[in-house]
Design a protein around this motif. Structure first.
Motif, PDB file in Angstrom:
ATOM      1  N   ASN A 131      19.651  10.157 -13.950  1.00 56.31           N
ATOM      2  CA  ASN A 131      19.289  11.126 -13.560  1.00 56.31           C
ATOM      3  C   ASN A 131      19.814  11.440 -12.003  1.00 56.31           C
ATOM      4  O   ASN A 131      19.695  12.569 -11.637  1.00 56.31           O
ATOM      5  CB  ASN A 131      17.811  11.017 -13.416  1.00 56.31           C
ATOM      6  N   ILE A 132      19.875  10.268 -11.334  1.00 56.56           N
ATOM      7  CA  ILE A 132      20.581  10.546  -9.971  1.00 56.56           C
ATOM      8  C   ILE A 132      21.959  11.034  -9.989  1.00 56.56           C
ATOM      9  O   ILE A 132      22.133  11.926  -9.142  1.00 56.56           O
ATOM     10  CB  ILE A 132      20.743   9.028  -9.179  1.00 56.56           C
ATOM     11  N   LEU A 133      22.779  10.820 -10.981  1.00 61.22           N
ATOM     12  CA  LEU A 133      24.091  11.259 -11.109  1.00 61.22           C
ATOM     13  C   LEU A 133      24.010  12.718 -11.434  1.00 61.22           C
ATOM     14  O   LEU A 133      24.660  13.660 -10.856  1.00 61.22           O
ATOM     15  CB  LEU A 133      24.803  10.393 -12.197  1.00 61.22           C
ATOM     16  N   GLU A 134      23.164  12.903 -12.319  1.00 63.61           N
ATOM     17  CA  GLU A 134      22.838  14.510 -12.971  1.00 63.61           C
ATOM     18  C   GLU A 134      22.576  15.303 -11.968  1.00 63.61           C
ATOM     19  O   GLU A 134      22.984  16.449 -11.647  1.00 63.61           O
ATOM     20  CB  GLU A 134      21.658  14.668 -13.981  1.00 63.61           C
ATOM     21  N   TRP A 135      21.572  14.969 -10.814  1.00 64.22           N
ATOM     22  CA  TRP A 135      21.201  15.951  -9.761  1.00 64.22           C
ATOM     23  C   TRP A 135      22.003  15.955  -8.739  1.00 64.22           C
ATOM     24  O   TRP A 135      22.178  17.041  -8.003  1.00 64.22           O
ATOM     25  CB  TRP A 135      19.576  15.647  -9.490  1.00 64.22           C
ATOM     26  N   TYR A 136      22.626  14.640  -8.408  1.00 63.06           N
ATOM     27  CA  TYR A 136      23.707  14.705  -7.510  1.00 63.06           C
ATOM     28  C   TYR A 136      24.840  15.716  -7.628  1.00 63.06           C
ATOM     29  O   TYR A 136      24.941  16.431  -6.754  1.00 63.06           O
ATOM     30  CB  TYR A 136      24.017  13.251  -7.278  1.00 63.06           C
ATOM     31  N   ASP A 137      25.123  15.696  -8.895  1.00 63.50           N
ATOM     32  CA  ASP A 137      26.262  16.748  -9.020  1.00 63.50           C
ATOM     33  C   ASP A 137      25.711  17.979  -9.116  1.00 63.50           C
ATOM     34  O   ASP A 137      26.524  18.899  -8.600  1.00 63.50           O
ATOM     35  CB  ASP A 137      26.900  16.689 -10.526  1.00 63.50           C
ATOM     36  N   GLY A 141      18.608  11.942  -6.514  1.00 63.52           N
ATOM     37  CA  GLY A 141      19.972  12.556  -6.749  1.00 63.52           C
ATOM     38  C   GLY A 141      20.207  13.822  -5.752  1.00 63.52           C
ATOM     39  O   GLY A 141      21.280  13.925  -5.175  1.00 63.52           O
ATOM     40  N   GLY A 159      22.719  14.092  -2.873  1.00 67.95           N
ATOM     41  CA  GLY A 159      23.813  15.263  -2.927  1.00 67.95           C
ATOM     42  C   GLY A 159      23.676  16.042  -1.491  1.00 67.95           C
ATOM     43  O   GLY A 159      24.916  16.341  -0.963  1.00 67.95           O
ATOM     44  N   LEU A 203      28.786   5.725  -9.669  1.00 76.21           N
ATOM     45  CA  LEU A 203      27.563   5.856 -10.346  1.00 76.21           C
ATOM     46  C   LEU A 203      27.385   5.649 -11.859  1.00 76.21           C
ATOM     47  O   LEU A 203      26.748   4.935 -12.484  1.00 76.21           O
ATOM     48  CB  LEU A 203      26.771   7.168 -10.206  1.00 76.21           C
TER      49      LEU A 203
END
Length: 420
Positions: A15-21, A156, A160, A191
């Motif tokens: 979820n961190i990676l998803e929302w970071y992107d 995330g 970002g 990540l």
């Protein structure tokens, strides 16, 4: 305790990676628009860039069906391992893409394909990770554990925002356009590798292992959601509508609202948004913990009820033109919706039986995000255009909160019950 920490991190990292992107792409939309969709009119480039962003939302329900099926038939662990690899590869690949100037029309074509892959993985990532965490959680801490999924999304976004702010501060514009923008996407591989390693070396959930042991795995979980649990699906869809509209209106749209309609400097609008998101991040685990003590239903009804009553006056307060009013109003919004957002993940896991849980939750959650979430900034702007009232986006929030409040009334309290 160490085992639980590993479970929570394994669920959170995707979820961190998803929302970071999500944030990084939005932050770089102007640059991506010019590099991949060159046009004499910069607005056309920007619109095309956001159009590609919207494509990812369309794929979320498709990903929900695909990963819901994998999670229910082959295990939560397998679905999570596949989704994080897909997400990390597509995020990193965007950073490696040649631009329009280098390979012509192939550049935007490849960008669209990679955003489709991202949308596919996102459709299964969040909901599967929440199912995974809650099925591992002790019975009296399911609300607290489940809140970690949405906390990962907030972390995330903050990561970002911070990355975007740092790189634009230290790099001159020329370097930002030539190579700097790529660096933000390369973080995805780091990540992704950490997430893959942790997920590969963690146990499947006890609930799914029970199903395997008793040979009760559902062969057609997606179909059985609509055959056996359509009422639960409708409740999930209705409650998730408020999550989608609430999140995208309060924490994505309002920053632009303050900049465009209230005429704040962009840096001021983003600072207000960041502070409100920090408040949200602090409150999420608190409300998750509280729901284990007082139940899910009272918090859901309080949060949605307050939104119906206060959304318009709060919007008016935020839009008054004073920076301190905007900050206080945005923080109050964060407090009002924090309770709902923190406990919705656990609530939706608890209303489905284990055999079809992943499919029911994934599809019921992602459909409203595709329909109402991705379009929230667009609808908010359109409401202002047709009404002439800059506070009219509040009506969209009120509509979504009322739908969720009605669904909340029909909920059976599940906090003290064992998982189905």
């Amino acid at each position: 305790m160490r085992k639980h920490s590993k479970v929570l991190f394994a669920g959170m990292v995707g979820n961190i990676l998803e929302w970071y992107d999500f944030v990084v792409y939005g932050f770089l939309a102007v640059i991506i628009g010019e590099l991949f969709f060159p046009s004499e009119d910069p607005m056309v480039s920007l619109l095309k860039s956001f159009g590609v962003f919207a494509v990812g939302f369309v794929m979320r329900p498709v990903g929900a069906v695909m990963f819901g099926h994998i999670g229910d038939k082959y295990g939560r662990k397998k679905a999570l391992t596949i989704s994080i690899v897909m997400m990390a590869v597509s995020t990193t690949a965007i950073g490696l893409l040649p631009t329009y100037a280098q390979i012509g029309i192939l550049a935007p074509t490849l960008l669209v394909i990679l955003k489709l892959l991202q949308g596919l993985s996102v459709g299964g990532e969040y909901t599967t990770s929440v199912s995974f965490i809650v099925e591992h959680a002790p019975q009296d801490k399911r609300g607290l554990f489940g809140s970690v999924g949405i906390l990962g999304a907030v972390v995330g976004i903050l990561l970002g925002s911070a990355s975007g702010a740092v790189i634009t501060k230290i790099l001159p514009e020329e370097d930002l356009y030539s190579w700097g923008w790529r660096v933000l996407f390369f973080t995805g591989i780091l990540l992704g590798l950490i997430g893959y390693y942790v997920r590969k070396n963690i146990d499947e959930t006890p609930k799914f292992m029970e199903l395997e042991y008793e040979e009760m795995i559902d062969k057609q979980p997606v179909l059985d959601v609509f055959k056996k649990a359509y009422k639960e699906f409708i409740k999930t869809f209705s409650l998730s509508t408020f999550q989608a509209v609430g999140f995208y209106t309060i924490f994505v749209y309002i920053a632009n609202h303050l900049s465009v309609f209230v005429k704040f400097p962009k840096s001021t609008a983003l600072t207000i948004n960041t502070i409100s998101m920090i408040v949200l991040a602090v409150l999420i685990p608190f409300f998750g913990w509280l729901s284990d003590k007082v139940g899910r239903k009272p918090i859901i009804l309080t949060s949605t009820g307050f939104t119906v009553l206060t959304a318009y006056p709060l919007f008016k307060f935020v839009s008054s033109g004073a920076v301190e009013n905007a900050l206080i109003g945005q923080i109050i919004f964060a407090v009002v919706v924090a309770g709902f957002m923190s406990i919705l993940p656990t609530t939706l896991v608890e209303i489905f039986p284990t055999q079809i849980r992943n499919s029911g939750y994934s599809i019921g959650y992602n459909l409203p995000f595709a329909i109402f979430g991705g379009t929230a900034p667009l609808i908010s702007t359109y409401l202002i255009k047709i009404t002439g009232d800059i506070n009219s986006p509040a009506f969209y929030l009120i509509f979504a909160a009322a739908v969720a409040f009605a669904a909340g009334i029909t909920l059976k309290e599940t906090a003290k019950e064992p998982l189905q």
